[in-house]
Design a protein around this motif. Structure first.
Motif, PDB file in Angstrom:
ATOM      1  N   PHE A   1      38.575  37.824  36.942  1.00  0.00           N
ATOM      2  CA  PHE A   1      38.397  36.772  35.932  1.00  0.00           C
ATOM      3  C   PHE A   1      39.245  37.069  34.684  1.00  0.00           C
ATOM      4  N   ALA A   2      39.250  38.347  34.251  1.00  0.00           N
ATOM      5  CA  ALA A   2      39.921  38.680  32.989  1.00  0.00           C
ATOM      6  C   ALA A   2      41.435  38.630  33.136  1.00  0.00           C
ATOM      7  N   GLY A   3      41.957  39.287  34.166  1.00  0.00           N
ATOM      8  CA  GLY A   3      43.408  39.352  34.330  1.00  0.00           C
ATOM      9  C   GLY A   3      44.012  37.977  34.536  1.00  0.00           C
TER      10      GLY A   3
ATOM     11  N   LEU B   1      49.580  43.477  37.669  1.00  0.00           N
ATOM     12  CA  LEU B   1      49.510  44.433  38.781  1.00  0.00           C
ATOM     13  C   LEU B   1      48.068  44.511  39.277  1.00  0.00           C
ATOM     14  N   GLU B   2      47.885  44.375  40.566  1.00  0.00           N
ATOM     15  CA  GLU B   2      46.530  44.341  41.131  1.00  0.00           C
ATOM     16  C   GLU B   2      46.475  45.224  42.383  1.00  0.00           C
ATOM     17  N   ALA B   3      45.486  46.108  42.413  1.00  0.00           N
ATOM     18  CA  ALA B   3      45.349  47.031  43.548  1.00  0.00           C
ATOM     19  C   ALA B   3      44.960  46.291  44.837  1.00  0.00           C
TER      20      ALA B   3
ATOM     21  N   GLY C   1      39.074  40.283  41.909  1.00  0.00           N
ATOM     22  CA  GLY C   1      38.422  41.430  41.264  1.00  0.00           C
ATOM     23  C   GLY C   1      37.097  41.743  41.947  1.00  0.00           C
ATOM     24  N   THR C   2      36.032  41.825  41.153  1.00  0.00           N
ATOM     25  CA  THR C   2      34.681  42.075  41.674  1.00  0.00           C
ATOM     26  C   THR C   2      34.402  41.243  42.919  1.00  0.00           C
ATOM     27  N   TRP C   3      34.829  39.995  42.896  1.00  0.00           N
ATOM     28  CA  TRP C   3      34.432  39.062  43.952  1.00  0.00           C
ATOM     29  C   TRP C   3      35.354  39.141  45.155  1.00  0.00           C
TER      30      TRP C   3
ATOM     31  N   CYS D   1      26.097  36.135  42.187  1.00  0.00           N
ATOM     32  CA  CYS D   1      25.977  36.371  40.746  1.00  0.00           C
ATOM     33  C   CYS D   1      24.535  36.166  40.304  1.00  0.00           C
ATOM     34  N   ASP D   2      24.206  36.727  39.142  1.00  0.00           N
ATOM     35  CA  ASP D   2      22.862  36.493  38.617  1.00  0.00           C
ATOM     36  C   ASP D   2      22.899  35.721  37.293  1.00  0.00           C
ATOM     37  N   VAL D   3      24.059  35.190  36.986  1.00  0.00           N
ATOM     38  CA  VAL D   3      24.178  34.193  35.903  1.00  0.00           C
ATOM     39  C   VAL D   3      24.325  32.850  36.621  1.00  0.00           C
TER      40      VAL D   3
ATOM     41  N   GLU E   1      27.397  28.315  34.681  1.00  0.00           N
ATOM     42  CA  GLU E   1      27.768  29.038  33.461  1.00  0.00           C
ATOM     43  C   GLU E   1      28.687  30.214  33.764  1.00  0.00           C
ATOM     44  N   TYR E   2      28.573  30.751  34.992  1.00  0.00           N
ATOM     45  CA  TYR E   2      29.405  31.899  35.366  1.00  0.00           C
ATOM     46  C   TYR E   2      30.759  31.374  35.857  1.00  0.00           C
ATOM     47  N   SER E   3      31.488  30.779  34.957  1.00  0.00           N
ATOM     48  CA  SER E   3      32.754  30.125  35.313  1.00  0.00           C
ATOM     49  C   SER E   3      33.534  29.906  34.022  1.00  0.00           C
TER      50      SER E   3
ATOM     51  N   ARG F   1      48.565  49.727  42.909  1.00  0.00           N
ATOM     52  CA  ARG F   1      47.624  50.385  41.994  1.00  0.00           C
ATOM     53  C   ARG F   1      48.385  51.145  40.910  1.00  0.00           C
ATOM     54  N   VAL F   2      48.004  50.931  39.681  1.00  0.00           N
ATOM     55  CA  VAL F   2      48.640  51.643  38.560  1.00  0.00           C
ATOM     56  C   VAL F   2      48.146  53.080  38.560  1.00  0.00           C
ATOM     57  N   THR F   3      49.103  54.008  38.545  1.00  0.00           N
ATOM     58  CA  THR F   3      48.718  55.417  38.585  1.00  0.00           C
ATOM     59  C   THR F   3      49.001  56.128  37.263  1.00  0.00           C
TER      60      THR F   3
ATOM     61  N   ASN G   1      26.771  37.257  29.973  1.00  0.00           N
ATOM     62  CA  ASN G   1      27.637  36.497  30.880  1.00  0.00           C
ATOM     63  C   ASN G   1      29.070  36.974  30.662  1.00  0.00           C
ATOM     64  N   MET G   2      29.576  37.710  31.620  1.00  0.00           N
ATOM     65  CA  MET G   2      30.866  38.365  31.391  1.00  0.00           C
ATOM     66  C   MET G   2      32.031  37.392  31.324  1.00  0.00           C
ATOM     67  N   VAL G   3      31.937  36.273  32.012  1.00  0.00           N
ATOM     68  CA  VAL G   3      33.067  35.339  31.958  1.00  0.00           C
ATOM     69  C   VAL G   3      33.198  34.803  30.532  1.00  0.00           C
TER      70      VAL G   3
HETATM   71  C1  LIG Z   1      28.108  42.948  42.693  1.00  0.00           C
HETATM   72  C2  LIG Z   1      28.384  42.520  41.295  1.00  0.00           C
HETATM   73  C3  LIG Z   1      27.766  41.401  40.780  1.00  0.00           C
HETATM   74  C4  LIG Z   1      28.029  40.975  39.490  1.00  0.00           C
HETATM   75  N1  LIG Z   1      27.374  39.884  39.008  1.00  0.00           N
HETATM   76  C5  LIG Z   1      27.626  39.482  37.752  1.00  0.00           C
HETATM   77  C6  LIG Z   1      26.946  38.350  37.196  1.00  0.00           C
HETATM   78  O1  LIG Z   1      26.129  37.726  37.832  1.00  0.00           O
HETATM   79  N2  LIG Z   1      27.223  37.997  35.930  1.00  0.00           N
HETATM   80  C7  LIG Z   1      28.128  38.693  35.166  1.00  0.00           C
HETATM   81  O2  LIG Z   1      28.352  38.313  34.029  1.00  0.00           O
HETATM   82  N3  LIG Z   1      28.792  39.739  35.672  1.00  0.00           N
HETATM   83  C8  LIG Z   1      28.556  40.155  36.926  1.00  0.00           C
HETATM   84  N4  LIG Z   1      29.210  41.243  37.415  1.00  0.00           N
HETATM   85  C9  LIG Z   1      30.223  41.907  36.590  1.00  0.00           C
HETATM   86  C10 LIG Z   1      31.644  41.438  37.007  1.00  0.00           C
HETATM   87  O3  LIG Z   1      32.382  42.595  37.208  1.00  0.00           O
HETATM   88  C11 LIG Z   1      32.235  40.527  35.944  1.00  0.00           C
HETATM   89  O4  LIG Z   1      31.427  39.393  35.778  1.00  0.00           O
HETATM   90  C12 LIG Z   1      33.656  40.008  36.213  1.00  0.00           C
HETATM   91  O5  LIG Z   1      33.863  39.663  37.542  1.00  0.00           O
HETATM   92  C13 LIG Z   1      34.649  41.025  35.741  1.00  0.00           C
HETATM   93  O6  LIG Z   1      35.942  40.503  35.811  1.00  0.00           O
HETATM   94  P1  LIG Z   1      37.172  41.405  35.360  1.00  0.00           P
HETATM   95  O7  LIG Z   1      38.379  40.648  35.671  1.00  0.00           O
HETATM   96  O8  LIG Z   1      36.958  41.898  33.993  1.00  0.00           O
HETATM   97  O9  LIG Z   1      37.065  42.709  36.270  1.00  0.00           O
HETATM   98  P2  LIG Z   1      37.116  42.840  37.850  1.00  0.00           P
HETATM   99  O10 LIG Z   1      36.633  41.622  38.498  1.00  0.00           O
HETATM  100  O11 LIG Z   1      36.455  44.121  38.173  1.00  0.00           O
HETATM  101  O12 LIG Z   1      38.681  42.952  38.157  1.00  0.00           O
HETATM  102  C14 LIG Z   1      39.395  44.091  37.814  1.00  0.00           C
HETATM  103  C15 LIG Z   1      40.537  44.221  38.774  1.00  0.00           C
HETATM  104  O13 LIG Z   1      41.379  45.265  38.319  1.00  0.00           O
HETATM  105  C16 LIG Z   1      41.886  45.938  39.435  1.00  0.00           C
HETATM  106  N5  LIG Z   1      42.256  47.287  39.020  1.00  0.00           N
HETATM  107  C17 LIG Z   1      41.474  48.237  38.449  1.00  0.00           C
HETATM  108  N6  LIG Z   1      42.177  49.357  38.247  1.00  0.00           N
HETATM  109  C18 LIG Z   1      43.430  49.098  38.695  1.00  0.00           C
HETATM  110  C19 LIG Z   1      44.624  49.873  38.751  1.00  0.00           C
HETATM  111  N7  LIG Z   1      44.670  51.135  38.320  1.00  0.00           N
HETATM  112  N8  LIG Z   1      45.731  49.300  39.269  1.00  0.00           N
HETATM  113  C20 LIG Z   1      45.723  48.010  39.711  1.00  0.00           C
HETATM  114  N9  LIG Z   1      44.613  47.238  39.698  1.00  0.00           N
HETATM  115  C21 LIG Z   1      43.483  47.792  39.194  1.00  0.00           C
HETATM  116  C22 LIG Z   1      40.753  45.948  40.431  1.00  0.00           C
HETATM  117  O14 LIG Z   1      41.234  46.082  41.757  1.00  0.00           O
HETATM  118  C23 LIG Z   1      40.105  44.595  40.179  1.00  0.00           C
HETATM  119  O15 LIG Z   1      40.556  43.646  41.091  1.00  0.00           O
HETATM  120  C24 LIG Z   1      28.946  41.699  38.694  1.00  0.00           C
HETATM  121  C25 LIG Z   1      29.554  42.841  39.200  1.00  0.00           C
HETATM  122  C26 LIG Z   1      29.274  43.258  40.477  1.00  0.00           C
HETATM  123  C27 LIG Z   1      29.942  44.502  40.992  1.00  0.00           C
END
Ligand SMILES: Cc1cc2nc3c(=O)[nH]c(=O)nc-3n(C[C@H](O)[C@H](O)[C@H](O)COP(=O)(O)OP(=O)(O)OC[C@H]3O[C@@H](n4cnc5c(N)ncnc54)[C@H](O)[C@@H]3O)c2cc1C
Length: 546
Positions: A28-30, A47-49, A55-57, A67-69, A73-75, A120-122, A449-451
Motif C-alpha cells: 500500500f505504501a510503496g 524495488l520489491e522483493a 506487500g502484506t497481502w 483484514c480487521d479494519v 475503510e481499509y482502502s 531485495r535491497v541488501t 487503520n494503516m492505509v
Molecule cells: C496478516 C496481516 C493482517 C493485517 N491486517 C491489517 C488490518 O486489518 N488493518 C491494518 O490497518 N493493517 C493490517 N495489517 C498491517 C499491514 O501490514 C498494513 O495494513 C499494510 O498492508 C502495510 O503496507 P506497507 O506498504 O506499508 O507494507 P507491506 O505491505 O508490508 O509492504 C512492504 C513491502 O516491502 C518489501 N520489502 C521489505 N524489505 C525489502 C527489501 N529489503 N527489498 C525489497 N523489498 C522489500 C516487502 O516484500 C513488502 O512487499 C496486517 C498485517 C498482516 C501481516
C-alpha cells in the motif's frame, strides 16, 4: 539543474539505474509513494522483493487471512473514482480480494512500469559528496537516487523461532507471512500450528475444517473477539459510497483512523456494572476489535477499568469452550486486554470443542526440538505431516535494519538504533539525510487503520519534496534535538497508557535481544496529524533543509 534530481553516473549499464527517488516496497505504501512522486514529475524506481505488488497481502496468502479494519475503510482515499468504482464483497475483506484491489490500483495508475520485482535491497548507503543514496540488491542491480523512501512495511520481516531440528522435518513447513503461491493442501493431514497471534487465530479454524488432526502449540494466549464478518449489502455499500468523503473525514478525526461506533465520551465508573455489561454484550455482538475496545475512555489507561472488559471477554471464552481445562489454557491472564494486538476471529474458540483439535500449552510442556516426523515436547512426541509457523514478525524496525542502511560518515542505522529507534515524527532519523520512512517507529503506524496513516505519511513526504524543489533545496535531515524531544514524547504518551506493560511485539518482546522500546505513537491520529501540520506551517520546524 532541478535540485531534487540525483546525479547520473554511468546510467547506461543494465544493472545500474539512476532516479530522483528510490522507493523500497510495493505494498500500500510503496505504490502510493510511486504514484505521488511521479505526479510531482520525479523519476522513480521502486524495488520489491516479491514477484508482484501487494506487500502484506501478497505474502500472507494463508487460509483465513483477512483484514480487521472494515473493507470500505481499509482502502485508499486519494482517488474518488477509485473508491467509487471498486466493490467490496464482505465487511472484512479476505486476502485474495485485497490483493485483487491492490493489483487493480497498480494497473489503473500504471505503476508497474516503475517497479523492479523479485529484487531485495541488501544495502543502502548515503554518499555525502554526491548527496545520493546508493542501493544494492540481491540481483546485482544498483540504484542511485537523491531520495530514499523506505516503504518496506512494519510487518514484512517474518520471524521463525530458533527451535533445534527444524531443518530435519520431512514434511512441508510454512510461515504464515511467507505463504507460497502454489495452493497448500492440508486435507487429511496431521498439522501443527505454532503461534496463536492474529495470523494463528485466523488460520486455525480454517485448518480444523480439513485437517485429520490439528495440534495448536500455544505459548501465550491472546484475547480475540468475533469479527462477525458478513457479506456487504449492495444498499449499505452504495450509501457508504455516497458519503465517502464525509466518512473518510470522520474516520480521520478518530484516534485509530476508523469510523467505529464513535469516540468514547465517558469513563467506566460513570455507568453501573449492569449498564456496562450490557454495553460489552452489545459490542461483542456487533463484532470487530475496534468496537469491543472503545466503549469507554479509560479502558487502555486504567487497570481497574481494563479488567472489567478483560473479565467480560474471559467469561466469553469460558462459555464458548466446553472443556474447562482447555478454556483456562486459552484465557489470557498475563496482559491487559488490548495492550497486545487484539485479534479478531471467526469461530476461533469454538474450534477447540472439536475432537480432532488439540491445544498444546508450551509453557507447561516446552518444545524441545523438531524431529523428522513432528514436534517433541517435554511431555512427548506429536506426529505431524505439515508444520505452520504463525510466529509473527520483527516488527516495525526489522525490515529497515535488514537493509543494512548507512548514513553520514558511514554510520550504521543498526548502531544508531542500538538502544532503540529515534525517528523525528516517525519519518526522518538524523544522520540519514533524504531518507524518509513510511509509518516508521514513532508514528501511529500499526496503531490504527494503516492505509489511512500511509496516505498521510506519503502526502507529507510528497509535499516536502515539492517544497524542496520549489525552494531549490536538495537535502533534508532531522534536527537531533527535535528527534530526541519527539522520541521522548512518544515514550511519555505510551507511559500514560497500559500498552508498555505487555510483552508484545509493540515493544519488541518477541525478538530476543531487541531493545524494549514502545514503537508506535499512541497519542492518536488527529494529534499526530496536527503536529505534522504545525511543523510544516512553521517552515519544517525540527528539520534541517539545505
Ligand atoms: C496478516 C496481516 C493482517 C493485517 N491486517 C491489517 C488490518 O486489518 N488493518 C491494518 O490497518 N493493517 C493490517 N495489517 C498491517 C499491514 O501490514 C498494513 O495494513 C499494510 O498492508 C502495510 O503496507 P506497507 O506498504 O506499508 O507494507 P507491506 O505491505 O508490508 O509492504 C512492504 C513491502 O516491502 C518489501 N520489502 C521489505 N524489505 C525489502 C527489501 N529489503 N527489498 C525489497 N523489498 C522489500 C516487502 O516484500 C513488502 O512487499 C496486517 C498485517 C498482516 C501481516
Amino acid at each position: 539543474m532541478n535540485p531534487l534530481q540525483g546525479s547520473t553516473p554511468n546510467s547506461s549499464a543494465p544493472d545500474h539505474r539512476t532516479a530522483d527517488a528510490v522507493v523500497v516496497g510495493a505494498g500500500f505504501a510503496g505504490l502510493y509513494a510511486v504514484h505521488k512522486l511521479k505526479n510531482l514529475g520525479l523519476k522513480v524506481v521502486c524495488l520489491e522483493a516479491a514477484p508482484d505488488v501487494g506487500g502484506t497481502w501478497f505474502w500472507n496468502k494463508y487460509p483465513g487471512a483477512r483484514c480487521d479494519v472494515p473493507s470500505l475503510e481499509y482502502s485508499y482515499s486519494f482517488s474518488e473514482e477509485l473508491q467509487q468504482e471498486w466493490t467490496w464483497t464482505e465487511r472484512f475483506a479476505s486476502q485474495p480480494e485485497i490483493l485483487a484491489y491492490i493489483r487493480h490500483v497498480a494497473q489503473r495508475f500504471d505503476l508497474r512500469r516503475d517497479i523492479v520485482f523479485s529484487t531485495r535491497v541488501t544495502s543502502a548507503t548515503f554518499d555525502e559528496t554526491q548527496k545520493n543514496w546508493t542501493l544494492t540488491t540481491d540481483t546485482g542491480l544498483r540504484v542511485d537516487a537523491r531520495f530514499f523512501i523506505a516503504a518496506s512495511g512494519c510487518l514484512s520481516a517474518a520471524r521463525t523461532p530458533d527451535i533445534p531440528g527444524v531443518m530435519n522435518f520431512r514434511g512441508p513447513i510454512y510461515h504464515s507471512g511467507q505463504w507460497p503461491e502454489a495452493p497448500a493442501r492440508f486435507e487429511d493431514l496431521r498439522v501443527g500450528v505454532v503461534g496463536t497471534g492474529s495470523s494463528g487465530i485466523q488460520i486455525i479454524p480454517e485448518l480444523a475444517r480439513v485437517a485429520l488432526q490439528l495440534f495448536v502449540f500455544q505459548r501465550t494466549p491472546n484475547f480475540s473477539v468475533p469479527a462477525r464478518n458478513r457479506p456487504l449489502q449492495r444498499q449499505e455499500q452504495a450509501l457508504f459510497k455516497r458519503h465517502y468523503p464525509q466518512n473518510r473525514k470522520r474516520a480521520s478525526e478518530s484516534n485509530d483512523g476508523m469510523l467505529g461506533l464513535g469516540a468514547p465520551t465517558e469513563p467506566t465508573p460513570s455507568v453501573d456494572e449492569l449498564a456496562r455489561t450490557r454495553t460489552y454484550i452489545a459490542r461483542w455482538e456487533h463484532g470487530g476489535a475496534a468496537a469491543v475496545l472503545t466503549p469507554y475512555t479509560d479502558l487502555l489507561t486504567d487497570r481497574t477499568a481494563n479488567e472489567t472488559l478483560g473479565e467480560f471477554v474471559r467469561g466469553k471464552i469460558r462459555a464458548i469452550v466446553r472443556n474447562p481445562a482447555i478454556a483456562e489454557k486459552l484465557v489470557p491472564t498475563d496482559h491487559y486486554i488490548g495492550t497486545k494486538r487484539i485479534c479478531q476471529d471467526t469461530g476461533y474458540y469454538e474450534t477447540f470443542n472439536q475432537e480432532h483439535v488439540k491445544l498444546v500449552d508450551i509453557r507447561q510442556e516446552p518444545i524441545s526440538r523438531i524431529t523428522e516426523t513432528g514436534i517433541m515436547t517435554s511431555h512427548g512426541h506429536y506426529d505431524l505431516d505439515a508444520l505452520i509457523f504463525a510466529t509473527g514478525y520483527d516488527a516495525v524496525t526489522g525490515p529497515l535494519l535488514a537493509m543494512n542502511v548507512r548514513g553520514k560518515g558511514g554510520l550504521r542505522l543498526a548502531d544508531k538504533w542500538a538502544e532503540g529507534p529515534k525517528v523525528y515524527l516517525g519519518l526522518v532519523t538524523s544522520g540519514f539525510p533524504n531518507l524518509f520512512i513510511v509509518t516508521g517507529p514513532g508514528s501511529p503506524s500499526v496503531k490504527g487503520n494503516m492505509v489511512h496513516s500511509i496516505e498521510q505519511h506519503v502526502n507529507f513526504i510528497a509535499d516536502c519534496l515539492a517544497h524542496m524543489r520549489d525552494n531549490r533545496l536538495s537535502l533534508i535531515d532531522s534536527d537531533i534535538e527535535a528527534e530526541e524531544r519527539w522520541s521522548e514524547h512518544v515514550r511519555e504518551v505510551a507511559e500514560r497508557t497500559l500498552f508498555p506493560l505487555a510483552d508484545s511485539w509493540y515493544v519488541g518482546a518477541n525478538i530476543p535481544g531487541k531493545p524494549r522500546v514502545f514503537l508506535p505513537y499512541v497519542g492518536g491520529i488527529p494529534a499526530y496529524r496536527k503536529t505534522c501540520e504545525r511543523v510544516v506551517a512553521n517552515g519544517y520546524e525540527g528539520f534541517h533543509l539545505q
